[in-house]
Design an enzyme around this catalytic site. Structure first.
Site, PDB file in Angstrom:
ATOM      1  CE1 TYR A  47       0.787   8.018   2.556  1.00 34.58           C
ATOM      2  CE2 TYR A  47       1.176   5.770   1.807  1.00 34.58           C
ATOM      3  CZ  TYR A  47       0.557   6.877   2.823  1.00 34.58           C
ATOM      4  OH  TYR A  47      -0.873   6.169   3.256  1.00 34.58           O
ATOM      5  CE  LYS A  97      -3.186   5.139   1.418  1.00 34.51           C
ATOM      6  NZ  LYS A  97      -2.329   4.522   1.317  1.00 34.51           N
ATOM      7  CG  ASP A 156      -1.628   1.345   1.591  1.00 35.73           C
ATOM      8  OD1 ASP A 156      -2.851   1.041   0.950  1.00 35.73           O
ATOM      9  OD2 ASP A 156      -0.795   2.510   1.983  1.00 35.73           O
ATOM     10  CG  HIS A 199      -4.026   9.988   1.037  1.00 39.37           C
ATOM     11  ND1 HIS A 199      -3.061   9.636   0.796  1.00 39.37           N
ATOM     12  CD2 HIS A 199      -5.019   9.025   1.985  1.00 39.37           C
ATOM     13  CE1 HIS A 199      -2.525   9.828   1.458  1.00 39.37           C
ATOM     14  NE2 HIS A 199      -3.213   8.759   2.905  1.00 39.37           N
TER      15      HIS A 199
END
Length: 274
Positions: A55, A80, A50, A110
């Site tokens: 990120y 996401k 994931d 998200h």
């Protein structure tokens, strides 16, 4: 689902199977740190990875998946949509380029910035374009789920939420179950905050397991998919070793009682994007 199998899965509303257990890479640095974590996890038997656009480590995740030698179809890959952007379909294409793959298994909003419904048509467009097999949400409350369901053409498959004995969002979990949405737990260890709790420590000693394993096992027994994050090899291995024991009713009740949320149907205590 067989809760005592490391390869256990849950069936999503689109008919695909999502592993009960996976690796999250939130706050893992792009480059060797993320690559090593994903490589170690896949080597140990993890099959769910994931990540997220926010990120900024999708490229590292992709490199690790390719270098693993494991067929892409054997890995369940989630990213996401960052809702500060405008077009989920266009952003999915960029994610695929960074990940170096032709498709996602799951693509999530998200968080519900600017409301829970505006991005969903673009998410559905990503499915129609073959960019992702499934779509879902993250950090959506029960009320936001209901609002989305009124307008969606494709049902969200997953709601990824902060979930642990200390954030036991029981009403939100029930709302997901009622809507046919699989709940997925992030931060099951409270980013480490919960590991020193005396109740958790007592149960860990009684079961001959670690506090992290107890916390993860509790979420598994609640019927969620769980994605603890770690970049340390020994902890990645430890976190995966939760399928050789079961918490009894007394232990589960003691952990349930640690909740600080009032068993809320809210996804977060505070909306950081407001």
């Amino acid at each position: 689902m067989t809760a005592n199998s490391a390869q256990a899965t849950l069936t999503l509303s689109n008919g695909t199977a999502i592993p009960v257990f996976g690796l999250g890479v939130w706050q893992a640095a792009d480059g060797p740190e993320t690559e090593r974590a994903v490589e170690w996890a896949l080597e140990m038997g993890y099959r769910l990875i994931d990540t997220a656009q926010a990120y900024r480590n999708e490229a590292s995740v992709g490199r690790a998946i390719r270098s693993s030698g494991i067929p892409r179809e054997d890995i369940f890959l989630t990213t996401k949509f960052y809702p500060g952007n405008k077009d989920p379909r266009a952003e999915a294409e960029k994610s695929l380029e960074r990940l170096g793959t032709d498709y996602l298994d799951l693509y999530l909003i998200h968080w519900p910035q600017s409301g829970p419904t505006w991005a969903w048509p673009g998410m559905e467009a990503a499915v129609e374009a073959g960019l992702t097999k499934g779509i879902g949400i993250s950090n959506f409350s029960a009320a936001e789920i209901q609002e989305l369901l009124k307008t969606s053409q494709i049902q969200p498959a997953v709601n990824q939420i902060q979930f642990s004995p200390f954030e036991y969002r029981a009403a939100l979990l029930a709302a997901c179950e009622d809507a046919g949405i699989v709940a997925q737990a992030y931060s099951p260890l409270g980013t480490g905050r919960h590991l020193g709790d005396p109740v958790v420590a007592r149960i860990a000693a009684a079961t001959d397991h670690t506090p992290a394993q107890v916390l993860i096992r509790w979420a598994v027994q609640k019927g969620l998919s769980v994605i603890p994050k770690s970049t340390h090899r020994e902890r990645i291995e430890e976190n995966f070793a939760v399928f050789d024991f079961e918490l009894d009713d007394e232990a589960v009740s003691a952990l349930d009682a640690l909740d600080t949320t009032g068993r809320t149907d809210e996804a977060l205590g505070q909306k950081w994007w407001s």
